[in-house]
Design a protein around this motif. Structure first.
Motif, PDB file in Angstrom:
ATOM      1  N   PHE A  52      42.517  47.132  38.895  1.00 51.73           N
ATOM      2  CA  PHE A  52      42.067  48.021  39.951  1.00 51.73           C
ATOM      3  C   PHE A  52      40.554  47.947  40.036  1.00 51.73           C
ATOM      4  O   PHE A  52      39.867  47.749  39.037  1.00 51.73           O
ATOM      5  CB  PHE A  52      42.479  49.470  39.654  1.00 51.73           C
ATOM      6  N   ALA A  53      40.037  48.169  41.231  1.00 54.93           N
ATOM      7  CA  ALA A  53      38.599  48.087  41.447  1.00 54.93           C
ATOM      8  C   ALA A  53      37.882  49.393  41.161  1.00 54.93           C
ATOM      9  O   ALA A  53      36.657  49.417  41.066  1.00 54.93           O
ATOM     10  CB  ALA A  53      38.309  47.649  42.883  1.00 54.93           C
ATOM     11  N   ASP A  54      38.615  50.503  41.024  1.00 52.73           N
ATOM     12  CA  ASP A  54      37.954  51.786  40.805  1.00 52.73           C
ATOM     13  C   ASP A  54      38.746  52.625  39.811  1.00 52.73           C
ATOM     14  O   ASP A  54      39.955  52.440  39.609  1.00 52.73           O
ATOM     15  CB  ASP A  54      37.779  52.549  42.123  1.00 52.73           C
TER      16      ASP A  54
ATOM     17  N   VAL B 202      42.376  49.272  30.288  1.00 44.80           N
ATOM     18  CA  VAL B 202      41.128  48.685  29.802  1.00 44.80           C
ATOM     19  C   VAL B 202      40.081  48.852  30.892  1.00 44.80           C
ATOM     20  O   VAL B 202      40.259  48.374  32.014  1.00 44.80           O
ATOM     21  CB  VAL B 202      41.318  47.193  29.454  1.00 44.80           C
ATOM     22  N   ILE B 203      38.987  49.519  30.562  1.00 41.52           N
ATOM     23  CA  ILE B 203      37.918  49.759  31.533  1.00 41.52           C
ATOM     24  C   ILE B 203      36.764  48.824  31.216  1.00 41.52           C
ATOM     25  O   ILE B 203      36.123  48.939  30.173  1.00 41.52           O
ATOM     26  CB  ILE B 203      37.450  51.221  31.509  1.00 41.52           C
ATOM     27  N   GLY B 204      36.517  47.870  32.102  1.00 41.69           N
ATOM     28  CA  GLY B 204      35.457  46.884  31.908  1.00 41.69           C
ATOM     29  C   GLY B 204      36.037  45.517  31.637  1.00 41.69           C
ATOM     30  O   GLY B 204      36.710  45.307  30.622  1.00 41.69           O
ATOM     31  N   GLY B 205      35.782  44.567  32.539  1.00 45.59           N
ATOM     32  CA  GLY B 205      36.373  43.242  32.440  1.00 45.59           C
ATOM     33  C   GLY B 205      35.410  42.156  31.994  1.00 45.59           C
ATOM     34  O   GLY B 205      35.648  40.977  32.246  1.00 45.59           O
ATOM     35  N   GLY B 206      34.326  42.549  31.311  1.00 47.54           N
ATOM     36  CA  GLY B 206      33.409  41.554  30.768  1.00 47.54           C
ATOM     37  C   GLY B 206      33.981  40.899  29.521  1.00 47.54           C
ATOM     38  O   GLY B 206      35.190  40.937  29.275  1.00 47.54           O
ATOM     39  N   SER B 207      33.120  40.320  28.688  1.00 46.65           N
ATOM     40  CA  SER B 207      33.597  39.571  27.521  1.00 46.65           C
ATOM     41  C   SER B 207      34.389  40.451  26.562  1.00 46.65           C
ATOM     42  O   SER B 207      35.407  40.020  26.002  1.00 46.65           O
ATOM     43  CB  SER B 207      32.428  38.911  26.800  1.00 46.65           C
TER      44      SER B 207
ATOM     45  N   ASP C  97      37.794  47.105  36.926  1.00 46.01           N
ATOM     46  CA  ASP C  97      36.476  46.492  37.053  1.00 46.01           C
ATOM     47  C   ASP C  97      36.160  46.375  38.545  1.00 46.01           C
ATOM     48  O   ASP C  97      37.022  45.963  39.313  1.00 46.01           O
ATOM     49  CB  ASP C  97      36.422  45.113  36.390  1.00 46.01           C
ATOM     50  N   PRO C  98      34.950  46.720  38.952  1.00 41.00           N
ATOM     51  CA  PRO C  98      34.611  46.628  40.382  1.00 41.00           C
ATOM     52  C   PRO C  98      34.441  45.203  40.872  1.00 41.00           C
ATOM     53  O   PRO C  98      34.417  44.973  42.087  1.00 41.00           O
ATOM     54  CB  PRO C  98      33.298  47.410  40.478  1.00 41.00           C
ATOM     55  N   ARG C  99      34.356  44.235  39.955  1.00 39.97           N
ATOM     56  CA  ARG C  99      34.141  42.844  40.356  1.00 39.97           C
ATOM     57  C   ARG C  99      35.468  42.142  40.599  1.00 39.97           C
ATOM     58  O   ARG C  99      36.319  42.033  39.698  1.00 39.97           O
ATOM     59  CB  ARG C  99      33.342  42.110  39.281  1.00 39.97           C
ATOM     60  N   ALA C 100      35.625  41.619  41.802  1.00 38.65           N
ATOM     61  CA  ALA C 100      36.868  40.940  42.172  1.00 38.65           C
ATOM     62  C   ALA C 100      37.104  39.696  41.323  1.00 38.65           C
ATOM     63  O   ALA C 100      38.252  39.357  41.015  1.00 38.65           O
ATOM     64  CB  ALA C 100      36.834  40.567  43.651  1.00 38.65           C
ATOM     65  N   ASP C 101      36.029  38.992  40.923  1.00 43.57           N
ATOM     66  CA  ASP C 101      36.214  37.780  40.131  1.00 43.57           C
ATOM     67  C   ASP C 101      36.784  38.092  38.753  1.00 43.57           C
ATOM     68  O   ASP C 101      37.607  37.333  38.218  1.00 43.57           O
ATOM     69  CB  ASP C 101      34.892  37.006  40.015  1.00 43.57           C
TER      70      ASP C 101
END
Length: 334
Positions: free
Chosen positions: A55-57, A9-14, A37-41
């Motif tokens: 993963f961050a990248d 899954v690419i993208g950790g938003g809603s 997702d590049p965001r650690a949160d």
């Protein structure tokens, strides 16, 4: 369903979170899902809520060797990841709209055809139980050819993500994404495409955003149905409704604020009504849609909303912008 696939899954938003929930609702184990997702949160939230590591990248996530890619990034990044998946001959699911431009669309179509991929655009509304009922009503000969199709959508922008300021997440491609979703719903319900449209848009100044906060589209389909789409980001009491008229009757669907549908037939002089099951929520439409996607990964059938329709919708989005700027009706090519 095959259970050994790996889903990236690419993208950790809603929407990315929702796709993880959809996968898990269909029995996919957390060990077979990874998030980029590049965001650690967001990575931490995925681990805490769903036990899904991340993963961050992209490069690190790609090295995990996924079988299926789920693209839930902001729209301008969609095509990049769709092409990456297609070039690697991997099936993919992408949020609509397919992109914010037509760049790369022809290559993507060619790759999907060459590799026989399941290439899915997420258009969840047709999976809603009431719109499935409406589709069944429309297919009955007793209703006849749809002459007019009207849709009204109003949703106050600060209510979209009440946990964060709307200026932090909103940009203009998101209202275009709503239009793309509604065109996809139209195409699915009526089995047709738009061949010409006129649009007008404006910014009332009520919200601190670039681009329109309300938009009206008048369109004509290849099947001859007159279409009206009304969208705004201003109504605090959310509305989501459809009305389809033929010479033989009327179908009315309301998804919000209350979910219900009814059909009136001139011949009988009576209404048929449909309601959602007790406890049914909008989330179920996303879950059911994803169930169809997982089934098609096994059957290798073409997705319910063909990729070529997604490309045609991009042409419509370009036409919406051109018409709103020029005040002229635009013919849709392709």
């Amino acid at each position: 369903m095959k259970t050994s696939r790996r889903f990236l899954v690419i993208g950790g938003g809603s929407m990315g979170k929702r796709r993880i929930r959809c996968l898990q609702a269909h029995g996919v184990s957390a060990r077979d899902i990874r998030l980029i997702d590049p965001r650690a949160d967001r990575l931490a939230a995925s681990q805490a809520r769903y036990a899904v590591a991340g993963f961050a990248d992209f490069a690190t996530g790609w090295a995990w060797q996924p079988d299926v890619v789920v693209i839930s990034t902001p729209t301008p990044q969609h095509m990049r990841f769709c092409l990456a998946a297609a070039r690697a001959a991997k099936d993919f699911f992408c949020e609509i709209a397919l992109s914010d431009s037509l760049a790369g669309a022809e290559e993507l179509l060619a790759l999907v055809g060459q590799h026989g991929l399941v290439a899915a655009l997420g258009i969840n509304n047709p999976s809603h139980t009431l719109l499935r009922q409406a589709k069944a009503w429309l297919q009955e000969e007793s209703f006849g050819m749809p002459l007019t199709y009207q849709m009204a959508y109003g949703n106050y922008l600060p209510n979209w993500h009440p946990w964060e300021p709307y200026q932090d997440f909103y940009e203009e491609t998101q209202i275009m994404g709503v239009i793309a979703q509604e065109l996809g719903t139209l195409y699915t319900l009526l089995d047709t495409q738009v061949d010409a449209l006129y649009a007008q848009s404006s910014n009332s100044g009520s919200l601190k955003i670039e681009g329109p906060d309300n938009l009206q589209i008048l369109a004509q389909t290849t099947g001859g149905t007159a279409v009206t789409l009304q969208l705004d980001l201003l109504q605090d009491r959310q509305i989501y409704a459809y009305r389809i008229v033929s010479a033989r009757g009327v179908i009315e669907i309301q998804l919000l604020p209350e979910a219900r549908a009814r059909r009136y037939l001139n011949a009988s002089g009576q209404y048929d009504e449909a309601f959602v099951p007790k406890g049914y929520t909008f989330e179920q439409a996303y879950i059911d849609e994803f169930g169809d996607f997982l089934a098609m990964l096994d059957s290798r059938q073409e997705w319910l909303h063909p990729l070529r329709d997604g490309v045609h919708i991009l042409r419509c989005l370009d036409a919406v912008k051109a018409s709103a700027a020029s005040g002229q009706q635009i013919e849709i090519g392709g």
